[in-house]
Design a protein around this motif. Structure first.
Motif, PDB file in Angstrom:
ATOM      1  N   ASN A 283       6.003  -7.274  -9.545  1.00  0.00           N
ATOM      2  CA  ASN A 283       6.222  -5.829  -9.368  1.00  0.00           C
ATOM      3  C   ASN A 283       5.040  -5.010  -9.886  1.00  0.00           C
ATOM      4  O   ASN A 283       5.196  -4.006 -10.575  1.00  0.00           O
ATOM      5  N   GLY A 284       3.842  -5.471  -9.551  1.00  0.00           N
ATOM      6  CA  GLY A 284       2.626  -4.745  -9.865  1.00  0.00           C
ATOM      7  C   GLY A 284       1.983  -5.096 -11.182  1.00  0.00           C
ATOM      8  O   GLY A 284       0.787  -4.865 -11.382  1.00  0.00           O
ATOM      9  N   LYS A 285       2.731  -5.655 -12.116  1.00  0.00           N
ATOM     10  CA  LYS A 285       2.225  -5.889 -13.462  1.00  0.00           C
ATOM     11  C   LYS A 285       1.759  -7.334 -13.654  1.00  0.00           C
ATOM     12  O   LYS A 285       2.384  -8.272 -13.154  1.00  0.00           O
TER      13      LYS A 285
ATOM     14  N   LEU B 264       0.843  -1.189   0.000  1.00  0.00           N
ATOM     15  CA  LEU B 264       0.000   0.000   0.000  1.00  0.00           C
ATOM     16  C   LEU B 264       0.881   1.242   0.000  1.00  0.00           C
ATOM     17  O   LEU B 264       1.928   1.261   0.660  1.00  0.00           O
ATOM     18  N   PRO B 265       0.517   2.299  -0.717  1.00  0.00           N
ATOM     19  CA  PRO B 265       1.358   3.504  -0.753  1.00  0.00           C
ATOM     20  C   PRO B 265       1.331   4.236   0.575  1.00  0.00           C
ATOM     21  O   PRO B 265       0.387   4.110   1.367  1.00  0.00           O
ATOM     22  N   LYS B 266       2.359   5.007   0.835  1.00  0.00           N
ATOM     23  CA  LYS B 266       2.374   5.828   2.041  1.00  0.00           C
ATOM     24  C   LYS B 266       1.266   6.867   1.961  1.00  0.00           C
ATOM     25  O   LYS B 266       0.948   7.379   0.892  1.00  0.00           O
ATOM     26  N   ASN B 267       0.683   7.142   3.123  1.00  0.00           N
ATOM     27  CA  ASN B 267      -0.408   8.121   3.230  1.00  0.00           C
ATOM     28  C   ASN B 267      -1.645   7.716   2.448  1.00  0.00           C
ATOM     29  O   ASN B 267      -2.402   8.569   1.966  1.00  0.00           O
ATOM     30  N   HIS B 268      -1.847   6.395   2.334  1.00  0.00           N
ATOM     31  CA  HIS B 268      -3.066   5.936   1.664  1.00  0.00           C
ATOM     32  C   HIS B 268      -4.283   6.207   2.541  1.00  0.00           C
ATOM     33  O   HIS B 268      -4.179   6.376   3.759  1.00  0.00           O
ATOM     34  N   ILE B 269      -5.455   6.244   1.903  1.00  0.00           N
ATOM     35  CA  ILE B 269      -6.710   6.514   2.604  1.00  0.00           C
ATOM     36  C   ILE B 269      -7.743   5.476   2.177  1.00  0.00           C
ATOM     37  O   ILE B 269      -8.040   5.326   0.991  1.00  0.00           O
ATOM     38  N   TRP B 270      -8.285   4.762   3.157  1.00  0.00           N
ATOM     39  CA  TRP B 270      -9.369   3.823   2.881  1.00  0.00           C
ATOM     40  C   TRP B 270     -10.677   4.597   2.781  1.00  0.00           C
ATOM     41  O   TRP B 270     -10.963   5.475   3.593  1.00  0.00           O
TER      42      TRP B 270
ATOM     43  N   MET C   6      -6.256   2.028  -2.592  1.00  0.00           N
ATOM     44  CA  MET C   6      -5.465   1.762  -3.785  1.00  0.00           C
ATOM     45  C   MET C   6      -4.210   0.986  -3.398  1.00  0.00           C
ATOM     46  O   MET C   6      -3.638   1.204  -2.326  1.00  0.00           O
ATOM     47  N   PRO C   7      -3.764   0.057  -4.232  1.00  0.00           N
ATOM     48  CA  PRO C   7      -2.471  -0.578  -4.000  1.00  0.00           C
ATOM     49  C   PRO C   7      -1.360   0.321  -4.530  1.00  0.00           C
ATOM     50  O   PRO C   7      -1.609   1.213  -5.354  1.00  0.00           O
ATOM     51  N   TYR C   8      -0.143   0.102  -4.064  1.00  0.00           N
ATOM     52  CA  TYR C   8       1.014   0.761  -4.673  1.00  0.00           C
ATOM     53  C   TYR C   8       1.207   0.124  -6.043  1.00  0.00           C
ATOM     54  O   TYR C   8       1.292  -1.101  -6.163  1.00  0.00           O
ATOM     55  N   LYS C   9       1.248   0.930  -7.074  1.00  0.00           N
ATOM     56  CA  LYS C   9       1.221   0.443  -8.452  1.00  0.00           C
ATOM     57  C   LYS C   9       2.233  -0.659  -8.717  1.00  0.00           C
ATOM     58  O   LYS C   9       1.920  -1.654  -9.397  1.00  0.00           O
ATOM     59  N   TYR C  10       3.443  -0.524  -8.199  1.00  0.00           N
ATOM     60  CA  TYR C  10       4.523  -1.467  -8.520  1.00  0.00           C
ATOM     61  C   TYR C  10       4.783  -2.469  -7.390  1.00  0.00           C
ATOM     62  O   TYR C  10       5.822  -3.112  -7.361  1.00  0.00           O
ATOM     63  N   GLY C  11       3.795  -2.626  -6.483  1.00  0.00           N
ATOM     64  CA  GLY C  11       4.024  -3.461  -5.315  1.00  0.00           C
ATOM     65  C   GLY C  11       3.071  -4.622  -5.151  1.00  0.00           C
ATOM     66  O   GLY C  11       2.704  -4.972  -4.033  1.00  0.00           O
TER      67      GLY C  11
ATOM     68  N   ALA D  93      -1.265   0.769 -18.671  1.00  0.00           N
ATOM     69  CA  ALA D  93      -1.622   0.751 -17.256  1.00  0.00           C
ATOM     70  C   ALA D  93      -2.739  -0.231 -16.929  1.00  0.00           C
ATOM     71  O   ALA D  93      -3.018  -0.475 -15.751  1.00  0.00           O
ATOM     72  N   SER D  94      -3.371  -0.816 -17.946  1.00  0.00           N
ATOM     73  CA  SER D  94      -4.473  -1.738 -17.675  1.00  0.00           C
ATOM     74  C   SER D  94      -3.990  -3.066 -17.099  1.00  0.00           C
ATOM     75  O   SER D  94      -4.791  -3.850 -16.594  1.00  0.00           O
ATOM     76  N   ARG D  95      -2.693  -3.325 -17.145  1.00  0.00           N
ATOM     77  CA  ARG D  95      -2.139  -4.545 -16.536  1.00  0.00           C
ATOM     78  C   ARG D  95      -1.695  -4.311 -15.089  1.00  0.00           C
ATOM     79  O   ARG D  95      -1.089  -5.194 -14.475  1.00  0.00           O
ATOM     80  N   TYR D  96      -2.012  -3.128 -14.559  1.00  0.00           N
ATOM     81  CA  TYR D  96      -1.732  -2.818 -13.156  1.00  0.00           C
ATOM     82  C   TYR D  96      -3.054  -2.588 -12.426  1.00  0.00           C
ATOM     83  O   TYR D  96      -4.084  -2.299 -13.047  1.00  0.00           O
TER      84      TYR D  96
END
Length: 410
Positions: free
Chosen positions: A286-288, A223-229, A254-259, A310-313
């Motif tokens: 790595n997200g993809k 999850l990215p830093k400072n994410h908000i549910w 949101m998930p971290y795009k590359y994580g 970006a549709s594969r992320y």
């Protein structure tokens, strides 16, 4: 006991007052199938009673779409009038409310050339990209709902006659959306309070990772830093409260795009562009999505995943318990709005900017750096059932169970 007409009125009031929260002198865009015109008339009356100014209609018809795909010149699938998108973009940029009535025949386009559907979808998505961005960024109060059609009802209640299938689907919609309660508006406010508790807990924990374990699923999600549910009630950038989906049973982020790493398997069919995709599986590195499988609808899924880079992320991670009233029906609705609120799910494509601190105000470059996915698509798919469990890991490395055997564990 309420009559059918009273339930329809309550449903229209719920959509306009809670789903959209229509304001005085607010413009209003409605996208709906022509088959739903009688219900839309109820919506319009309610909207005007709340002070709506002008209402703009975008009608569609599945059968006309099928005729177009089978008979129109091939060149039409690569063009779309910019003036139409620009007009609606101007409206949402200025805060118009947006209602989308999502009704689809799940397999209407199964015999249409997949390449035509792909090109047509990409063309329209690119043309309406700015419009979609304004809506997702919180410029407008918006809501997605569904009403029965004969093809949809027959896909759910296959052995029933047309009229009986539609009647049963209305009954399900009323029950799922708390219309059968004495006061549906208050029932929804109480429901939002319950979802708020889960949002508060997850936002306080600020988990760095989520570990998914289930049937044919073993996935790690950063999850990215400072994410908000988010979930239940949402807010526009001007602070207007609305509910983007009716029904809604989810808490999402949101998930971290590359994580994102591991394997993720579907648990319910996905209806997409008049086709069914079923029993599919994604492999992430790595997200993809680096490879995928599908027992049904492989070509449709392949086209979906090639909409853009970006549709594969992933753009969304959502938690829904099996105690959801939709899951408890035991039905597959072949309608993403309903099926996604029966099951934990993810979304391919764009993330909602309000799922990260100050996301609405970030530049495209800042969002990319923060790991926010941006795509011309946002397509939810279901991965949850009573076998799914989720563990959250904090920044300090502490692992905490938050979801066990399909239910919240907090």
């Amino acid at each position: 006991m309420k009559t059918f007409e009273q339930k329809l009125d309550d449903y229209a009031k719920l959509i306009t007052k809670i789903g959209l929260n229509i304001q005085k002198d607010q413009d209003f865009i409605i996208t709906a199938p022509v088959s739903a015109v009688e219900f839309i008339r109820l919506i319009v009356k309610e909207a005007y009673s709340l002070g709506a100014k002008e209402i703009y209609y975008r009608w569609y018809d599945d059968e006309l779409s099928l005729i177009r795909y089978n008979n129109a010149p091939d060149s039409v699938f690569d063009t779309f009038p910019k003036w139409m998108a620009e007009g609606y973009t101007e409206l949402v940029k200025n805060g118009a409310a947006v209602l989308s009535v999502f009704v689809s025949d799940p397999e209407l386009l199964k015999d249409v050339d997949p390449d035509k559907i792909k090109r047509d979808t990409i063309t329209k998505s690119n043309t309406f990209k700015e419009y979609k961005d304004y809506v997702m960024n919180g410029s407008s109060n918006w809501c997605v709902v569904s009403v029965p059609s004969i093809p949809w009802a027959k896909s759910v209640y296959k052995d029933e006659k047309d009229s009986e299938a539609v009647s049963k689907l209305w009954d399900s919609i009323f029950e799922i959306n708390r219309i059968n309660t004495a006061d549906p508006i208050q029932a929804w406010k109480d429901h939002f309070e319950k979802l708020e508790k889960f949002k508060i807990y997850l936002n306080e924990k600020q988990f760095a990772k989520l570990y998914y374990k289930g049937e044919n699923t073993d996935l790690t999600v950063d999850l990215p830093k400072n994410h908000i549910w988010q979930g239940g009630c949402e807010h526009t950038t001007k602070g207007l409260v609305f509910a983007a989906n009716i029904p809604t049973e989810e808490v999402f982020c949101m998930p971290y795009k590359y994580g994102v790493n591991g394997v993720l398997s579907s648990t319910m069919p996905l209806e997409y562009n008049g086709n069914i995709i079923d029993n599919f599986k994604f492999y992430f590195e790595n997200g993809k999505i680096v490879s995928f499988e599908a027992e049904k609808g492989y070509a449709t899924l392949e086209n979906l995943l090639s909409s853009d880079e970006a549709s594969r992320y992933l753009g969304e991670v959502a938690i829904v318990p099996v105690s959801s009233p939709i899951y408890k029906t035991g039905l597959i609705f072949y309608n993403t709005l309903y099926d996604e609120n029966a099951s934990c799910h993810f979304a391919l494509g764009s993330a909602y900017p309000n799922c990260i601190k100050n996301g609405e105000n970030m530049t495209k470059e800042e969002r990319e750096k923060a790991g926010v996915n941006d795509s011309i698509i946002h397509v939810d798919f279901m991965v949850g059932n009573d076998k799914l469990s989720i563990i959250g890991e904090t920044e300090s490395g502490e692992k905490i169970s938050i979801f066990k055997n399909g239910e919240w564990d907090i």
